[in-house]
Design an enzyme around this catalytic site. Structure first.
Site: not given
Ligand code: PEP
Ligand code: MG
Length: 580
Positions: A192, A434, A458, A505
Site C-alpha cells: 500500500h 481477491e 491480493d 481494480c
Molecule cells: C487488490 O487487492 O487488488 C485491491 C485492489 O485492493 P487493495 O490493494 O487495497 O488490497
Molecule cells: Mg485487496
C-alpha cells in the site's frame, strides 16, 4: 557517488536531499567511515547529544517526582548515573577511535552488545538493566539524528524520504508537497505504500533490503522511480544528466495528459471504461486531470488511517458526497473498510496478530464491529442521493460472508428509511474477487451481486502464497502466473454467464501488456491509479478487440509467467508503445 538498486514502485525522477526517517520498530542507524581528523568532531557531537539526553531525563525525573512520587522517579536517577559512567564513556570513545566509523553506529553496536550480554544473564535485575540501556541509547540516538526536531507532518523543505519501512498511515500524515521521492528498505510493487506513492505521483524505489543504511541525512539523492535506481551523492555530470531526463519525462507526461479528453476506444472503435482508484478525496483533482470515467475503487479505509482521527458517520458522509459531487454524475465505487494486513488502525487489537494477512481483515473485521460497519453503510447510503454511488465489499471468501454483509446493508437501509433519509434503494452492490476461494465459486457469488471487481494485488498474494509487501519474495508476485490468468478468466466468464459486469481494480490493470490480455479476456472495466490511465488508453487504443482476444487465447496456452512476458514483449514491441 554510488548507486543502489531496488524495486521500481512509482515512476518519475526526483533530485533532493535525503531525510532519514527513523521508524520505531527498526530504526535505520547510519553507518559510514570517518577520517582520523574527524574523530574530535564526532566525539563532540556525541557530547552534545549526551547533554540533551541528560536534560530530557532531568525533566522526566522531575515530572515523575511531582506526579507519582520518589519511587517512580528513581529509575531516571539511575539513567542519569549511567550517563556519567566513566567506564562506559571510555569504552565508547575507544570503539570510536578503533573503528573509525560514525558515532551513531558505534553507539548502536556498543549498546546492542551490552544489551545482549545483560539479557543472556538469567536474572530479572539484569534484564531490567538491559531495557534501561536500550532506552538511554535510543534517547541519545534520537538527538544525534535530530529526530525530535522533525516529524513527517511538518517537513520544512523538499526532501527524499528515506526509511526502513513507512506505513500507509505515515504516507497519509506526511507533508506531501515536500516529499519529492521515497526510498525504502521494505515493500513491494503492490504494497500500500507503493500504491499511495503512485496515487500521490511521488517517485518511489522500494525493497532496497537494508542498503538505505548507507544513506546519510542531508545527502543529495537522485531517485529514478522508473528504473528503481537511487544515486547517492551524484557528481555534477550526473546531476545535469538527470535534470535533462526529468525535463523530458515531464514533457512526455504532459503529452499523455493532453490525451485525457480523447475518447477511450480500441483501434476498432469499441468503447473502453477506464476508471481511477483513489485513497483520499484530495486525489479527485488528479483523477479529473487524467480523464477517468469514474472511480472504480475508493479505498475508504484511508479515511480511518489519519492519526488521531476516527471518522464519524457524518465525516464519512461528507467525504463520500464530496467525491460524488466532484465526479459530477460519473460512477463512484466505494469499498467498505478494508483494514488489516499492512493497513492497521492505531487502536486496533489486530496489530498483534501473528498472521495479519490471513486474519481479522476487511469484511471479517466489519462484520465484527457492527456499529462501525453500520455507520459506514449509512454514510454511503446517504451519499448515494448525491451521485452515482456503488458499494463494494472487500475480501469476500464465500457465500455466508457475502450474505452477512448483504444483511448488514439491509439493516442500514431500513435505518435510513425509518429516519426518512433519502438514498438510492437500488444502489448497485458488488464484491472484490481477491481470494482464490471466491474466484473458484464466482458462479455462485455472481447470483447475489451486481458486479465483480478483481483485486489482483491480493488475488496474486493468496494464490501464489507471496506476501505482497515483502521485498524478499517480491519477484514471486507475478500477474502472468498461469494460475492467476486462469482464475481471472474464470471470474470474467462466470460473471458474464450470470449477466454481471466484471472489472479489475488491482494494479495489474495498469500494466500495458496485462491490459491487452485483459481486454482479450473480455474484462468490462479497468480501474487504476489515475496517472496510469493515459498510457493504458494509448495501449488499448492501438489494438483491435479481435487481436486482443487472439493474444489472450494464445497466452492461456503458455506454461510459465516468463513465457507470457516474452510473448507480450514481442507484441508490445510490434505496437511500438513507448513508456515514460
Ligand atoms: C487488490 O487487492 O487488488 C485491491 C485492489 O485492493 P487493495 O490493494 O487495497 O488490497
Ligand atoms: Mg485487496
Amino acid at each position: 557517488m554510488r548507486s543502489l538498486s531496488g524495486i521500481p514502485a512509482s515512476s518519475g525522477i526526483a533530485i533532493a536531499r535525503a531525510f532519514v526517517f527513523l521508524d520505531d520498530d527498526e530504526p535505520i542507524i547510519p553507518r559510514y567511515a570517518i577520517a582520523g581528523n574527524e574523530l574530535a568532531g564526532e566525539w563532540q557531537r556525541f557530547q552534545v547529544a549526551l547533554e540533551k539526553a541528560r536534560e530530557d531525563i532531568v525533566l522526566l525525573r522531575d515530572r515523575a517526582k511531582r506526579e507519582m512520587g520518589d519511587e517512580h522517579s528513581a529509575i531516571f536517577d539511575a539513567h542519569l548515573l549511567m550517563l556519567e559512567d566513566v567506564d562506559l564513556l571510555e569504552n565508547i570513545e575507544k570503539s570510536l577511535n578503533d573503528s573509525l566509523l560514525n558515532i551513531e553506529w558505534v553507539l548502536h553496536q556498543y549498546s546492542s552488545s551490552v544489551v545482549s550480554q545483560l539479557e543472556s544473564l538469567d536474572d530479572p535485575h539484569f534484564q531490567e538493566r538491559s531495557s534501561d540501556v536500550h532506552d538511554i541509547t535510543h534517547r541519545i540516538l534520537n538527538h544525534l539524528m535530530f529526530r525530535e526536531r522533525f516529524s513527517l507532518a511538518d517537513l520544512p523543505e523538499d526532501v527524499v524520504l528515506v526509511a526502513h519501512n513507512l506505513l500507509p498511515s505515515d504516507m497519509i500524515s506526511m507533508t506531501r508537497q515536500h516529499v519529492k521521492a521515497i526510498v525504502m528498505d521494505a515493500g513491494g510493487k503492490t504494497s500500500h505504500t507503493a500504491i499511495l506513492a503512485r496515487a500521490f505521483e511521488i517517485p518511489a524505489v522500494l525493497g532496497l533490503s537494508g542498503s538505505v543504511r548507507s544513506i546519510k541525512n542531508g545527502e543529495m539523492l537522485i531517485v529514478n522511480g522508473q528504473a528503481g535506481l537511487v544515486i547517492v551523492d551524484p557528481d555534477t555530470d550526473m546531476l545535469v544528466r538527470y535534470e535533462n531526463i526529468r525535463a523530458r519525462v515531464l514533457a512526455h507526461n504532459d503529452v499523455l495528459i493532453a490525451m485525457a479528453g480523447q475518447p477511450a476506444v480500441t483501434k476498432d472503435g469499441i468503447p473502453l471504461v477506464l476508471k481511477a482508484n483513489i485513497e483520499v478525496p484530495d486525489e479527485i483533482e488528479t483523477v479529473i486531470r487524467h480523464g477517468a470515467a469514474g472511480i472504480g475503487l475508493f479505498r475508504s479505509e484511508f479515511l480511518f488511517l489519519q492519526p488521531g482521527w476516527a471518522p464519524s458517520e457524518e465525516d464519512q458522509f461528507s467525504a463520500y458526497r464530496r467525491v460524488l459531487a466532484a465526479m459530477n454524475g460519473k460512477p463512484v465505487t466505494i469499498r467498505t473498510l478494508d483494514v488489516g494486513g499492512d493497513k492497521v488502525m492505531p487502536d486496533m487489537a489486530m496489530s498483534a496478530e501473528k498472521n495479519p494477512l490471513l486474519g481479522w481483515r476487511a469484511i471479517r473485521y466489519c462484520l465484527f464491529d457492527v456499529e462501525m460497519f453500520q455507520n459506514q453503510l449509512r454514510a454511503i447510503l446517504r451519499a448515494s442521493a448525491f451521485g452515482d454511488a456503488r458499494i463494494m465489499f472487500p475480501m469476500i471468501s464465500g457465500p455466508d460472508e457475502l450474505d452477512a454483509a448483504l444483511a448488514a446493508l439491509d439493516v442500514a437501509k431500513q435505518a435510513c428509511r425509518d429516519a426518512k433519509i433519502a438514498f438510492r434503494e437500488d444502489i448497485p452492490v458488488g464484491i472484490m474477487i481477491e481470494i482464490p476461494s471466491a474466484a473458484l465459486i464466482a458462479d455462485i457469488l455472481a447470483r447475489k451481486v451486481s458486479f465483480f471487481s478483481i483485486g489482483t494485488n491480493d488475488l496474486i498474494q493468496y494464490t501464489i502464497a507471496v506476501d505482497r509487501g515483502n521485498e524478499r519474495v517480491a519477484y514471486l508476485h507475478e500477474p502472468f502466473h498461469p494460475a492467476v490468468l486462469r482464475l481471472i478468466k474464470r471470474v470474467i466468464d462466470d460473471g458474464h454467464a450470470a449477466g454481471i459486469s466484471v472489472s479489475m481494480c488491482g494494479e495489474m490493470a495498469s500494466d500495458p501488456a496485462a491490459a491487452i490480455i485483459l481486454l482479450g479476456l473480455g474484462l468490462d472495466e479497468f480501474s487504476m491509479s489515475a496517472a496510469s490511465i493515459p498510457l493504458v488508453k494509448r495501449v488499448l487504443g492501438s489494438v483491435n478487440r479481435t487481436e486482443a482476444s487472439a493474444i489472450a487465447a494464445a497466452v492461456l496456452t503458455l506454461e510459465s509467467h516468463r513465457q507470457v512476458e516474452d510473448f507480450m514483449q514481442q507484441h508490445l514491441g510490434g505496437l511500438a508503445i513507448q513508456e515514460t
